[in-house]
Design a protein around this motif. Structure first.
Motif, short mmCIF file in Angstrom:
data_model
loop_
_atom_site.label_atom_id
_atom_site.label_comp_id
_atom_site.label_asym_id
_atom_site.label_seq_id
_atom_site.Cartn_x
_atom_site.Cartn_y
_atom_site.Cartn_z
N HIS A 94 0.79 -1.26 -0.09
CA HIS A 94 -0.12 0.14 0.09
C HIS A 94 0.79 1.26 0.12
CE1 HIS A 94 -4.10 -1.69 1.63
NE2 HIS A 94 -3.88 -1.71 0.55
N ALA A 95 0.47 2.13 -0.83
CA ALA A 95 1.17 3.55 -0.76
C ALA A 95 0.42 4.57 -1.58
CB ALA A 95 2.59 3.25 -1.63
N PRO A 96 0.25 5.97 -1.18
CA PRO A 96 -0.50 6.82 -1.54
C PRO A 96 0.02 7.55 -2.81
CG PRO A 96 0.84 7.83 0.44
CD PRO A 96 1.22 6.39 0.21
N ILE A 97 0.23 6.54 -3.75
CA ILE A 97 0.71 7.16 -5.07
C ILE A 97 -0.57 7.73 -6.00
CG2 ILE A 97 2.31 5.02 -5.31
CD1 ILE A 97 0.16 3.73 -7.23
N LYS A 98 0.08 8.71 -6.80
CA LYS A 98 -0.86 9.17 -7.96
C LYS A 98 -1.63 8.39 -8.63
CE LYS A 98 0.88 13.95 -7.70
NZ LYS A 98 1.62 15.08 -8.60
N PRO A 99 -2.79 8.62 -9.29
CA PRO A 99 -3.22 7.61 -10.14
C PRO A 99 -2.30 7.38 -11.25
CG PRO A 99 -5.10 9.22 -9.58
CD PRO A 99 -3.55 9.80 -8.90
N PHE A 100 -2.47 6.02 -11.54
CA PHE A 100 -1.51 5.53 -12.88
C PHE A 100 -2.46 5.10 -13.87
CE2 PHE A 100 -2.02 1.77 -10.40
CZ PHE A 100 -2.00 0.75 -11.38
N VAL A 101 -2.00 4.88 -15.29
CA VAL A 101 -2.58 4.20 -16.12
C VAL A 101 -2.03 2.79 -16.17
CG1 VAL A 101 -3.21 4.77 -18.74
CG2 VAL A 101 -2.93 6.52 -17.57
N ALA A 102 -3.09 1.98 -16.61
CA ALA A 102 -2.79 0.61 -16.72
C ALA A 102 -1.66 0.29 -17.92
CB ALA A 102 -3.98 -0.36 -17.28
N GLY A 103 -0.58 -0.39 -17.75
CA GLY A 103 0.46 -0.59 -18.48
C GLY A 103 1.80 0.25 -18.12
N GLN A 104 1.58 1.28 -17.17
CA GLN A 104 2.80 2.23 -16.64
C GLN A 104 3.42 1.33 -15.69
OE1 GLN A 104 0.62 5.93 -15.69
NE2 GLN A 104 1.61 6.68 -17.47
N PHE A 105 4.76 1.93 -15.44
CA PHE A 105 5.67 1.30 -14.38
C PHE A 105 5.88 2.90 -13.51
CE2 PHE A 105 8.38 3.25 -17.84
CZ PHE A 105 9.14 3.88 -17.10
N THR A 106 6.30 2.28 -12.46
CA THR A 106 6.94 3.08 -11.22
C THR A 106 8.23 2.64 -10.89
OG1 THR A 106 6.45 3.97 -9.22
CG2 THR A 106 6.00 1.65 -9.32
N LYS A 107 8.92 3.27 -9.83
CA LYS A 107 10.18 2.87 -9.44
C LYS A 107 10.14 2.51 -7.96
CE LYS A 107 12.57 5.73 -12.72
NZ LYS A 107 13.52 6.92 -13.22
N LEU A 108 11.21 1.43 -7.56
CA LEU A 108 11.24 1.26 -6.06
C LEU A 108 12.46 1.62 -5.64
CD1 LEU A 108 9.17 -2.02 -6.11
CD2 LEU A 108 8.26 0.07 -5.61
N SER A 109 12.85 1.78 -4.41
CA SER A 109 14.11 1.71 -3.70
C SER A 109 13.81 1.49 -2.05
CB SER A 109 14.60 3.24 -4.24
OG SER A 109 16.01 3.31 -3.51
N PHE A 110 14.82 1.95 -1.46
CA PHE A 110 15.03 1.80 -0.13
C PHE A 110 15.57 3.07 0.62
CE2 PHE A 110 15.08 -2.56 -1.56
CZ PHE A 110 14.06 -3.09 -0.64
N LYS A 111 15.00 3.18 1.77
CA LYS A 111 15.43 4.42 2.52
C LYS A 111 17.01 4.54 2.64
CE LYS A 111 11.32 5.53 4.92
NZ LYS A 111 10.75 5.69 6.32
N ASN A 112 17.82 5.51 2.25
CA ASN A 112 19.03 5.91 2.36
C ASN A 112 19.57 4.98 1.23
OD1 ASN A 112 18.86 7.40 5.01
ND2 ASN A 112 18.66 5.24 5.81
N GLU A 113 18.94 4.43 0.09
CA GLU A 113 19.96 3.63 -0.86
C GLU A 113 19.25 4.18 -2.13
OE1 GLU A 113 20.11 -0.28 -0.23
OE2 GLU A 113 20.28 -0.35 2.06
N LYS A 114 18.74 5.43 -2.20
CA LYS A 114 18.00 5.43 -3.45
C LYS A 114 19.00 5.61 -4.69
CE LYS A 114 15.98 9.39 -1.81
NZ LYS A 114 15.19 10.71 -1.54
N LYS A 115 20.21 5.48 -4.80
CA LYS A 115 21.08 5.37 -5.79
C LYS A 115 20.86 4.02 -6.44
CE LYS A 115 24.97 8.24 -4.53
NZ LYS A 115 26.31 8.54 -4.13
N ILE A 116 20.26 3.13 -5.80
CA ILE A 116 20.02 1.81 -6.09
C ILE A 116 18.39 1.72 -6.28
CG2 ILE A 116 19.83 -0.71 -5.73
CD1 ILE A 116 22.26 -0.32 -3.89
#
Length: 248
Positions: A25-47
């Motif tokens: 769960h996360a308060p993301i903005k609405p997306f369109v089916a077929g789109q992508f997002t990005k994942l990372s971890f705290k203090n490690e946003k270079k990855i």
């Protein structure tokens, strides 16, 4: 500038030793089916890595289908998450691998390898009227082994939802099964075996092709479609017949 927000893990589905799904769960903005997002971890946003949504836009349970990369720094962290762990996700979503970008046609072919099935599942779980501009939708999922067909129960439900509009077939490359084709997508198009199996035409007069997954598959399939099907890459300013998304 990319805005990162915190998501909370709800569930990890470990399908086998190298394929898994995460639900959060996360308060993301609405997306369109077929789109992508990005994942990372705290203090490690270079990855950070991009992942396509598996869920429909109106489903608050955000889901991603992921392959565990042996040498990957990111996927091992994702694989070892447990419920209530936190993860960073971009608030915005990205990409044009969406139905609104596809011209109206008789046959829409959706080709996926491995986890590339994800965006198609999001599209097909979306509101049914969004893809009524196609008479037939043909979903082709190519994997190495039968135990990698982890979303088959969902796909079977979707076939019922579309009442004959959705046709699905699997391709297994490394073991023989009774109901699946064997081989690689480009070869099965070239020798007409795929069209014969499906019973629907794949050509520039009535079809559009979506390709998602292994970059080698995308490249080789595009080459075959260009050479023997008289198809060309689709752009907004120069409409064609092929829309693609590489998965790494």
């Amino acid at each position: 500038m990319t805005q990162w927000i915190t998501g909370k893990i709800l569930k990890i589905k470990k399908w086998n030793s190298h394929l898994f799904s995460i639900v959060l769960h996360a308060p993301i903005k609405p997306f369109v089916a077929g789109q992508f997002t990005k994942l990372s971890f705290k203090n490690e946003k270079k990855i950070q890595r991009a992942y396509s949504y598996v869920n429909a836009p109106d489903n608050k349970n955000i889901e991603f289908y992921i392959i565990l990369v042996k040498s990957g720094k990111m996927t091992h962290k994702l694989y070892n998450l447990i419920p209530n762990d936190e993860i960073l996700i971009t608030k915005e979503s990205f990409g044009f691998f969406t139905i609104s970008e596809i011209p109206e046609c008789k046959n829409l072919w959706m080709f996926a390898t491995g986890t590339g099935i994800g965006p198609y599942l999001s599209i097909l779980q979306d509101k049914k009227d969004k893809i009524k501009k196609f008479k037939n939708i043909i979903l082709i999922h190519a994997v190495r082994y039968i135990d990698e067909l982890n979303y088959t129960p969902l796909i079977n439900k979707l076939k019922k939802k579309y009442e004959g509009q959705l046709h699905t077939h699997n391709i297994i490359s490394r073991e023989k099964t009774d109901n699946s084709l064997m081989g690689r997508i480009p070869n099965l198009i070239k020798n007409q075996e795929l069209e014969n199996k499906v019973g629907l035409e794949l050509n520039s007069n009535c079809s559009h092709v979506m390709l998602c997954g292994n970059p080698n598959m995308v490249r080789d399939t595009q080459k075959i479609l260009l050479e023997i099907k008289n198809m060309r890459k689709h752009y907004r300013r120069n409409p064609g017949h092929i829309t693609s998304e590489n998965y790494w």
